[in-house]
Motif scaffolding. Structure first.
Motif, mmCIF file in Angstrom:
data_model
loop_
_atom_site.group_PDB
_atom_site.id
_atom_site.type_symbol
_atom_site.label_atom_id
_atom_site.label_comp_id
_atom_site.label_asym_id
_atom_site.label_seq_id
_atom_site.Cartn_x
_atom_site.Cartn_y
_atom_site.Cartn_z
ATOM 1 N N ALA A 43 0.838 -1.207 0.000
ATOM 2 C CA ALA A 43 0.000 0.000 0.000
ATOM 3 C C ALA A 43 0.873 1.257 0.000
ATOM 4 O O ALA A 43 0.504 2.268 -0.583
ATOM 5 N N GLU A 44 2.050 1.177 0.635
ATOM 6 C CA GLU A 44 2.967 2.323 0.671
ATOM 7 C C GLU A 44 3.359 2.751 -0.741
ATOM 8 O O GLU A 44 3.453 3.933 -1.043
ATOM 9 N N VAL A 45 3.571 1.793 -1.629
ATOM 10 C CA VAL A 45 4.003 2.078 -2.992
ATOM 11 C C VAL A 45 2.809 2.278 -3.920
ATOM 12 O O VAL A 45 2.736 3.249 -4.656
ATOM 13 N N ARG A 46 1.857 1.372 -3.881
ATOM 14 C CA ARG A 46 0.726 1.407 -4.821
ATOM 15 C C ARG A 46 -0.415 2.289 -4.364
ATOM 16 O O ARG A 46 -1.313 2.595 -5.147
ATOM 17 N N GLY A 47 -0.427 2.652 -3.085
ATOM 18 C CA GLY A 47 -1.531 3.439 -2.559
ATOM 19 C C GLY A 47 -2.641 2.535 -2.052
ATOM 20 O O GLY A 47 -2.616 1.325 -2.211
ATOM 21 N N HIS A 48 -3.621 3.144 -1.427
ATOM 22 C CA HIS A 48 -4.783 2.414 -0.920
ATOM 23 C C HIS A 48 -5.916 2.572 -1.909
ATOM 24 O O HIS A 48 -6.312 3.694 -2.234
ATOM 25 N N TRP A 49 -6.434 1.464 -2.401
ATOM 26 C CA TRP A 49 -7.558 1.472 -3.344
ATOM 27 C C TRP A 49 -7.285 2.391 -4.532
ATOM 28 O O TRP A 49 -8.142 3.135 -4.994
ATOM 29 N N GLY A 50 -6.040 2.363 -5.019
ATOM 30 C CA GLY A 50 -5.685 3.135 -6.198
ATOM 31 C C GLY A 50 -5.407 4.602 -5.937
ATOM 32 O O GLY A 50 -5.094 5.350 -6.851
ATOM 33 N N GLN A 51 -5.474 5.032 -4.695
ATOM 34 C CA GLN A 51 -5.232 6.435 -4.349
ATOM 35 C C GLN A 51 -3.918 6.557 -3.587
ATOM 36 O O GLN A 51 -3.623 5.748 -2.720
ATOM 37 N N GLY A 52 -3.146 7.591 -3.917
ATOM 38 C CA GLY A 52 -1.943 7.888 -3.141
ATOM 39 C C GLY A 52 -0.735 7.050 -3.481
ATOM 40 O O GLY A 52 0.158 6.891 -2.654
ATOM 41 N N ALA A 53 -0.683 6.497 -4.688
ATOM 42 C CA ALA A 53 0.513 5.754 -5.089
ATOM 43 C C ALA A 53 1.720 6.682 -5.010
ATOM 44 O O ALA A 53 1.629 7.867 -5.310
ATOM 45 N N LYS A 54 2.843 6.147 -4.556
ATOM 46 C CA LYS A 54 4.037 6.958 -4.342
ATOM 47 C C LYS A 54 5.172 6.473 -5.243
ATOM 48 O O LYS A 54 5.572 5.313 -5.176
ATOM 49 N N LEU A 55 5.661 7.374 -6.088
ATOM 50 C CA LEU A 55 6.783 7.055 -6.970
ATOM 51 C C LEU A 55 8.022 6.797 -6.113
ATOM 52 O O LEU A 55 8.391 7.611 -5.269
ATOM 53 N N GLN A 56 8.645 5.659 -6.336
ATOM 54 C CA GLN A 56 9.831 5.279 -5.574
ATOM 55 C C GLN A 56 11.080 5.838 -6.251
ATOM 56 O O GLN A 56 11.314 5.586 -7.433
ATOM 57 N N LEU A 57 11.865 6.592 -5.504
ATOM 58 C CA LEU A 57 13.058 7.242 -6.038
ATOM 59 C C LEU A 57 14.322 6.662 -5.422
ATOM 60 O O LEU A 57 14.320 6.237 -4.262
ATOM 61 N N ASP A 58 15.395 6.674 -6.190
ATOM 62 C CA ASP A 58 16.731 6.312 -5.706
ATOM 63 C C ASP A 58 16.794 4.924 -5.069
ATOM 64 O O ASP A 58 17.364 4.733 -4.002
ATOM 65 N N LYS A 59 16.215 3.952 -5.752
ATOM 66 C CA LYS A 59 16.246 2.560 -5.280
ATOM 67 C C LYS A 59 17.224 1.715 -6.095
ATOM 68 O O LYS A 59 17.229 0.489 -6.007
ATOM 69 N N GLN A 60 18.099 2.363 -6.882
ATOM 70 C CA GLN A 60 18.976 1.636 -7.797
ATOM 71 C C GLN A 60 19.970 0.709 -7.094
ATOM 72 O O GLN A 60 20.439 -0.247 -7.689
ATOM 73 N N ASP A 61 20.301 0.970 -5.837
ATOM 74 C CA ASP A 61 21.263 0.111 -5.130
ATOM 75 C C ASP A 61 20.601 -0.772 -4.074
ATOM 76 O O ASP A 61 21.296 -1.427 -3.289
ATOM 77 N N VAL A 62 19.272 -0.813 -4.056
ATOM 78 C CA VAL A 62 18.577 -1.637 -3.070
ATOM 79 C C VAL A 62 18.873 -3.109 -3.345
ATOM 80 O O VAL A 62 19.129 -3.506 -4.482
#
Length: 127
Positions: A43-62
């Motif tokens: 839900a943190e990334v995709r949002g809740h029920w399609g609302q509030g999705a958050k673009l993930q930045l700077d994850k290239q070294d994860v």
């Protein structure tokens, strides 16, 4: 759901920051950890029920620290950036594998639209 391919082998390659999954339909995919992280089903990334999705930045070294089975239908991936929510079910993983190039390009386009430049990972710059 019975038509959903199921994994027959899951291998974590920590040195190359990749997850390899073979499915019972004969398909096999390698997923970069960054790709799986930015497409986390949480839900943190995709949002809740399609609302509030958050673009993930700077994850290239994860990287992936651990993979935990969830029943007979999914895995939970624990990342070294502390992210560990969201269940990757077999259908979602198979879809990510089949459409990896499309989804990756969509992610890069979203980064551009947000005015963000993706820095190459340490593995990309060393290789």
């Amino acid at each position: 759901m019975s038509d959903t391919p199921h994994p027959t082998n899951i291998v974590m390659h920590q040195a190359s920051h990749r997850l390899e999954i073979e499915f019972d339909d004969g398909s096999s995919f390698e997923y970069p950890a960054e790709f799986l992280r930015v497409y986390s089903p949480s839900a943190e990334v995709r949002g809740h029920w399609g609302q509030g999705a958050k673009l993930q930045l700077d994850k290239q070294d994860v990287n992936i620290e651990n993979i935990l089975p969830v029943g007979q239908y999914a895995i939970k991936i624990v990342y070294d950036d502390g992210h560990d929510s969201g269940l990757y079910d077999w259908a979602y993983l198979h879809d990510l594998g089949r459409k990896q190039a499309l989804y990756w390009n969509e992610y890069l386009e979203k980064l551009r639209e947000a005015g963000h430049t993706r820095t190459p990972s340490k593995l990309e710059s060393d290789g």
